[in-house]
Design an enzyme around this catalytic site. Structure first.
Site, PDB file in Angstrom:
ATOM      1  N   ASN A 141       0.085  10.775   5.825  1.00 40.08           N
ATOM      2  CA  ASN A 141      -1.166  10.404   6.475  1.00 40.08           C
ATOM      3  C   ASN A 141      -2.227  11.482   6.444  1.00 40.08           C
ATOM      4  O   ASN A 141      -3.401  11.211   6.675  1.00 40.08           O
ATOM      5  CB  ASN A 141      -0.892   9.929   7.903  1.00 40.08           C
ATOM      6  CG  ASN A 141      -0.315   8.538   7.866  1.00 40.08           C
ATOM      7  OD1 ASN A 141      -0.989   7.619   7.431  1.00 40.08           O
ATOM      8  ND2 ASN A 141       0.942   8.388   8.268  1.00 40.08           N
ATOM      9  N   THR A 176       0.879  -1.196   0.000  1.00 34.78           N
ATOM     10  CA  THR A 176       0.000   0.000   0.000  1.00 34.78           C
ATOM     11  C   THR A 176       0.906   1.233   0.000  1.00 34.78           C
ATOM     12  O   THR A 176       1.347   1.648  -1.058  1.00 34.78           O
ATOM     13  CB  THR A 176      -0.979   0.007   1.199  1.00 34.78           C
ATOM     14  OG1 THR A 176      -0.242  -0.190   2.401  1.00 34.78           O
ATOM     15  CG2 THR A 176      -2.025  -1.079   1.045  1.00 34.78           C
ATOM     16  N   THR A 224      -0.300  -3.207  11.181  1.00 39.02           N
ATOM     17  CA  THR A 224      -1.094  -3.250   9.949  1.00 39.02           C
ATOM     18  C   THR A 224      -0.310  -3.876   8.926  1.00 39.02           C
ATOM     19  O   THR A 224       0.411  -3.234   8.186  1.00 39.02           O
ATOM     20  CB  THR A 224      -1.288  -1.906   9.319  1.00 39.02           C
ATOM     21  OG1 THR A 224      -1.881  -1.141  10.231  1.00 39.02           O
ATOM     22  CG2 THR A 224      -2.128  -1.988   8.081  1.00 39.02           C
ATOM     23  N   LYS A 252       3.863  -6.839   3.988  1.00 39.27           N
ATOM     24  CA  LYS A 252       3.607  -5.442   3.653  1.00 39.27           C
ATOM     25  C   LYS A 252       3.206  -4.723   4.932  1.00 39.27           C
ATOM     26  O   LYS A 252       2.651  -5.324   5.859  1.00 39.27           O
ATOM     27  CB  LYS A 252       2.514  -5.334   2.605  1.00 39.27           C
ATOM     28  CG  LYS A 252       1.122  -5.297   3.185  1.00 39.27           C
ATOM     29  CD  LYS A 252       0.598  -3.892   3.207  1.00 39.27           C
ATOM     30  CE  LYS A 252      -0.514  -3.707   4.232  1.00 39.27           C
ATOM     31  NZ  LYS A 252      -0.929  -2.325   4.324  1.00 39.27           N
ATOM     32  N   GLU A 304       6.408   4.699   7.343  1.00 41.22           N
ATOM     33  CA  GLU A 304       5.960   5.916   6.652  1.00 41.22           C
ATOM     34  C   GLU A 304       6.768   7.136   7.095  1.00 41.22           C
ATOM     35  O   GLU A 304       6.731   7.528   8.257  1.00 41.22           O
ATOM     36  CB  GLU A 304       4.476   6.152   6.926  1.00 41.22           C
ATOM     37  CG  GLU A 304       3.593   5.213   6.116  1.00 41.22           C
ATOM     38  CD  GLU A 304       2.124   5.239   6.517  1.00 41.22           C
ATOM     39  OE1 GLU A 304       1.814   5.831   7.557  1.00 41.22           O
ATOM     40  OE2 GLU A 304       1.317   4.657   5.771  1.00 41.22           O
TER      41      GLU A 304
END
Lengths: 402, 402
Positions: free
Chosen positions: B398, B153, B190, B179, B276
């Protein structure tokens, strides 16, 4: 009951009868006020609530026992240095500073509370504080502005609230000042809050009503979920309004409690409004809970979620992140996703286990104020908490601050 | 035991005997692979661990009962759409997708697992998935790259690990893909992780060793403290290596467990390396704890602190924030600040309740890897967790992702 908040020089808020205060720069910070005092003519009844962090400021180690005894005359506070993680020297420095103010005022050393806020781990330059005592005390006045400025760290505005209540035929006054805009989480948020009132109230009554007020105000805000080492909310009541003494219940107690709650609630909102880097003020209400604690726990999980906070900053109605946070909140009550309903800014966007995609897209988050309402569908209790978004500026402020 | 990790086209990792896989774009995402399959010639023993979030993906509601039974032949996965908060239609869509792959392969519908990752709350475009079945299956090969890409993602790199172990005189192979780069917290982060091995192992043994591996790898990483609705770690073992069956203990079990742990640990580290917006890889070790759980709890409080994470991003050795997080960690063990010692990148900067200011100033945080070591001085247990910093790019990613 009338309220007043003051953040500009034009709107000066003055202390209740018998209280005087001052603030100045003593050289801990390069400029701006970093030293303040609040002094009462008469001995006060005091009550306080302090951080639950196991690591506590040495200033708190000095002051907490005095607050516990319930009597004090004056309060000294510095910003720019937290006097925390210093060891025994920190407690000595707190005592030295408090004694210096006591000597200047001609009162007992144990009648002065001392608080600190700022960077952790640097020895307190107590000499600078002592040197300024004559100037600090000679400038005492009823203006609340200088001391409100003296407790600021990353705050961008001073936070002052005034309130009045008619109690026992007397006009009782309250002035509260607070600081805090980061390291804010319940129990109690990185914050200092000092409230002065001329009410006559018993120590028991003051303790009880302060706890009730704090639990639904300062304990219901979060900026980053970090709990500080210096958090303190202290009320000093000098009795000079002349009302008959307020006890632990009854009508007078209720009136006093309402006014105190109003002061705390307004200051708590101001902390969130001035949250580090914040562009949004979020009100998160969890209803339909079997108990208040679960409602609080779920509201805080949503409020502290970095993903929810960044979505709000991005005006991004990412309902899935809110529901995910509801789902992972660590509470005893077992949330049933099928019974949960979610409204954001009045638009229902989740119901019966389903995200309502078109409705979610229609949510407008551009305004500063965002309302998130979660109904758990499982009881009658609720809790409301206030928080801010997570912005580029939050990162910038906290990456650079030291 | 030799390891191999592959992130470039030049370094192709191939599946163990009997497994084939593929990945492609089916149109859920604008471009890039968003649909993948892993297929075994023979029936596999399977074990899995899934999110503890009370809100679960409808894809998980479909697949978890099959994993529980312990047998499967194939696994289908899509990215770009989490198939979560959809209601009953989501479960139907998962079944429809799994059946379409089963029909194409000529196997039973209940032999196919189905997983999803991506945006929450949008109906799964199952028609697009079905249309692609012929292309997806005709392209099956032993190359692990296309399916590793299909599960990404916000990941910037695919994450693949290969491992080999000599078990019972046979060369047993493992290939794991994963992932995840945001919404990462323990239980489970996640993330999706699919591991294929040609080992012959009992269902009981596979379940037991997977739980042990996950608890000290994927359950010891955090990016933002947010727990997702779709987290899954699934191992498929098809037995084609021909070793005698591995049970629940003994030497073969230990060898298998070591290899599986190595796969999980490498993938867990890769998730943090690709967190991220991350600019730092933080290793937080808490020692001297009376129990492992308290060590973990304190390490996670530090790792999830927005103030610690932003300080690390700013190369800012703000030791006070680390100590404050140790102090507020919600663990049963009562931390004694006087006994705590802290080292950052090898420099002791807190001891006996005191922050060592000059030492703290000397800490160099410019490198990518930062080691935080906390000794509680109160026992013999420890835990190590991995996390990332909190950067401008984390906020950007985000705020914009939807």
């Amino acid at each position: 009951m009338e309220g007043q908040t003051g953040q500009t020089e034009d709107n000066i808020i003055t202390y209740p009868g018998g209280f005087k205060a001052n603030g100045m720069n003593c050289g801990i910070k390069f400029k701006n006020n970093d030293l303040g005092a609040i002094v009462s003519e008469q001995e006060c009844t005091v009550a306080g609530m302090f951080t639950t962090n196991r690591v506590k400021s040495e200033s708190l180690m000095y002051s907490m026992p005095i607050v516990k005894k319930g009597r004090a005359r004056a309060l000294l506070v510095n910003s720019g240095n937290a006097n925390t993680c210093i060891g025994k020297q920190g407690v000595k420095d707190a005592r030295t500073a408090a004694k210096a103010l006591a000597r200047q005022l001609g009162i007992g050393g144990k009648e002065v509370l001392f608080f600190s806020t700022g960077i952790i781990g640097r020895p307190l330059p107590v000499g600078k504080i002592i040197e300024c005592m004559p100037a600090l005390t000679s400038g005492l006045s009823d203006n609340a502005m200088p001391v409100a400025q003296a407790i600021m760290t990353t705050d961008t505005t001073q936070k002052i609230v005034a309130e009045e209540a008619d109690i026992d035929g007397k006009k009782v006054k309250f002035v509260g000042i607070a600081k805090g805009s980061g390291m804010i989480s319940p129990k109690l948020a990185t914050m200092l809050c000092f409230i002065a009132t001329d009410a006559n109230i018993s120590q028991e009554g003051l303790k009880k009503t302060l706890a009730a007020s704090v639990n639904t105000t300062f304990n219901r805000i979060t900026i980053d979920g970090d709990t500080s080492t210096n958090d303190s909310v202290v009320v000093m009541a000098n009795g000079m309004a002349g009302n008959s003494q307020i006890g632990c219940d009854g009508e007078l107690f209720a009136k006093f409690g309402n006014a105190l709650h109003s002061v705390c609630a307004k200051l708590a909102r101001m902390l969130i409004e001035d949250a580090e880097g914040a562009t949004k003020f979020l009100t998160i209400t969890v209803k339909g809970s079997p108990d208040t604690r679960s409602a609080e726990g779920i509201a805080f999980a949503v409020a502290d979620s970095k993903l929810v906070k960044t979505a709000m900053f991005g005006n991004n109605p990412n309902v899935g992140r809110i529901i995910a946070a509801v789902g992972y909140a660590k509470v005893k009550f077992r949330v049933k996703p099928d019974k949960v309903a979610l409204r954001v800014n009045g638009i229902e966007c989740f119901r019966e286990g389903k995200l309502l995609y078109e409705e979610a897209r229609a949510i407008d988050l551009k305004g500063r104020f965002i309302e998130i309402e979660i109904d758990l569908g499982s009881g009658n209790e609720e809790a409301t908490i206030w928080t801010s978004d997570l912005s580029f500026d939050y990162v910038k402020i906290n990456a650079e601050y030291n």
